[in-house]
Design an enzyme around this catalytic site. Sequence first.
Site, short mmCIF file in Angstrom:
data_model
loop_
_atom_site.label_atom_id
_atom_site.label_comp_id
_atom_site.label_asym_id
_atom_site.label_seq_id
_atom_site.Cartn_x
_atom_site.Cartn_y
_atom_site.Cartn_z
N ARG A 143 0.87 -1.16 0.00
CA ARG A 143 0.00 0.00 0.00
C ARG A 143 0.91 1.21 0.00
NH1 ARG A 143 -5.44 -0.78 1.88
NH2 ARG A 143 -5.16 -2.59 3.21
N ASP A 174 10.39 10.49 -6.37
CA ASP A 174 10.02 9.76 -5.14
C ASP A 174 10.85 8.48 -5.01
OD1 ASP A 174 8.69 9.61 -2.74
OD2 ASP A 174 6.81 8.87 -3.57
P1 ADP Z 1 1.77 4.56 -4.28
O1 ADP Z 1 1.69 5.54 -5.38
O2 ADP Z 1 0.49 4.49 -3.50
O3 ADP Z 1 2.96 4.73 -3.39
P2 ADP Z 1 3.13 2.24 -5.44
O4 ADP Z 1 3.14 2.09 -6.90
O5 ADP Z 1 4.37 2.73 -4.79
O6 ADP Z 1 1.87 3.14 -5.01
O7 ADP Z 1 2.71 0.84 -4.79
C1 ADP Z 1 2.53 0.71 -3.40
C2 ADP Z 1 3.27 -0.50 -2.87
O8 ADP Z 1 2.76 -1.69 -3.50
C3 ADP Z 1 4.76 -0.53 -3.15
O9 ADP Z 1 5.49 0.18 -2.17
C4 ADP Z 1 5.07 -2.03 -3.13
O10 ADP Z 1 5.15 -2.50 -1.79
C5 ADP Z 1 3.80 -2.64 -3.73
N1 ADP Z 1 3.95 -2.83 -5.19
C6 ADP Z 1 3.74 -1.90 -6.15
N2 ADP Z 1 3.94 -2.40 -7.37
C7 ADP Z 1 4.28 -3.69 -7.20
C8 ADP Z 1 4.66 -4.76 -8.11
N3 ADP Z 1 4.65 -4.57 -9.43
N4 ADP Z 1 4.99 -5.96 -7.58
C9 ADP Z 1 4.98 -6.15 -6.23
N5 ADP Z 1 4.66 -5.19 -5.34
C10 ADP Z 1 4.31 -3.97 -5.80
MG MG Z 2 4.94 4.34 -3.66
#
Ligand code: ADP
Ligand code: MG
Length: 325
Positions: free
Chosen positions: A39, A154
Site C-alpha cells: 500500500r 520519489d
Molecule cells: P503509491 O503511489 O500508493 O505509493 P506504489 O506504486 O508505490 O503506489 O505501490 C505501493 C506498494 O505496493 C509498493 O510500495 C510495493 O510495496 C507494492 N507494489 C507496487 N507495485 C508492485 C509490483 N509490481 N509488484 C509487487 N509489489 C508492488
Molecule cells: Mg509508492
Amino acid sequence: DYPTSQDGLLQLEGSVLEGVIQKANILEVYEVDKNPLGRGKYATVCRAVHRKTRTPFAAKFVRKRRRNQDQMKEIIHEIAVLMQCSSTSRVIRLHEVYESATEMILVLELAAGGELQHVLDDGQCLSESEARKAMKQILEGVSYLHDRNIAHLDLKPQNLLLSIEDSCDDIKLCDFGISKILQPGVTVREILGTVDYIAPEVLSYEPICLSTDIWSVGVLGYVLLSGFSPFGADDKQQTFLNISKCNLSFEPEHFEDVSSAAIDFIKSALIVDPRKRPTVHELMDHPWISLKSNLMQPLSAPIRSPEPINVTPRSTPIGQRKSFS
Ligand code: ADP
Ligand code: MG
C-alpha cells in the site's frame, strides 16, 4: 512521444487512452487477492493471477477521485510514463489497464520480492557489495529516465522492487505517481516527495530538476549502507533543517565497515546546490560503482561535513516514513 503540458504531466489523446483501457471488468480476467501486497499513499496493490494463463501480476488500484478532486490527469500521466519506459528492464512493466466506476487499475509486472524497504525493516541494512549492486541498478533505471527528461521525484526503498525474493540481483523502479517531465522552458515547482528523501530545492520551492533525484540517490546510498536516515529527526521541522543545511554525518558505529569510496559517493550526491550535483552518468562512473578505485578500505575515522554544524543525534532506524499531503 506524447505531448507534455505546462505542469510536467504527459497526456494521452482520447483515442489512444481508449485503446489502452480494457473494456472488461478486471475480475473477469484476473483473480485478485483480497490481501494487498503493498500500500502506498494513494494506491493499493494486490496480486492478480490471469485466469487463463495463470500468470501472476500486480494490480495497482488508484482512486479516480481523491479529496473530492479528479485524479485522472495524474493517473493518465503515470500510465503514459510507464508506456514510455517499456524498453528497460529497470522499470516495472505495465501490462494492461482496467477501469471501474471509482478506480483505475494498472496491471503491472509482479515483483515477487516486494519492496526493498522490507529488507531494511527491523533495523537491517545491506552489505556493502549488495548495496553497490542495488545502487548500480537503481542508477541504470534513473539514467533511462533522465535520458528522457523524466524526473521520478520519489526514489526511496518503498518504490524500489525486487523481482527475486530476498535478492538484490534484479531491482526495478516503480511508482511514477509524482514523476514529472522536465522540458526546457517548463518550470515545475511543487512540494512533493517523502520527508527523509526530499531535496533542499524542493523544500525552498525552487524549480525541480533531474538532479532532485540525485539527492534522493545520495540519501538512498546512506540508508542502504547503514539502515539509518541521514537527515531524519524526531520532528519534521528538524529534518527539514538538517536537509537544507546538509547537516550530514557518518556515525562510526553505522559506517564501521563501509569503504571511503562509498562515503565519497554519498557525499558527492548530497550537495545542496542542485547545479553542482553530479549527473546520473557521472555517478555511474564514480569509483564506488565502476570499481575503478583504490578507496575501498573501510573508514577508521568518521567523515563530517566541512563546516561545523549542530549535529542532532539520529539514532532511530529508518522506518515507513510519511509523504507530504
Ligand atoms: P503509491 O503511489 O500508493 O505509493 P506504489 O506504486 O508505490 O503506489 O505501490 C505501493 C506498494 O505496493 C509498493 O510500495 C510495493 O510495496 C507494492 N507494489 C507496487 N507495485 C508492485 C509490483 N509490481 N509488484 C509487487 N509489489 C508492488
Ligand atoms: Mg509508492
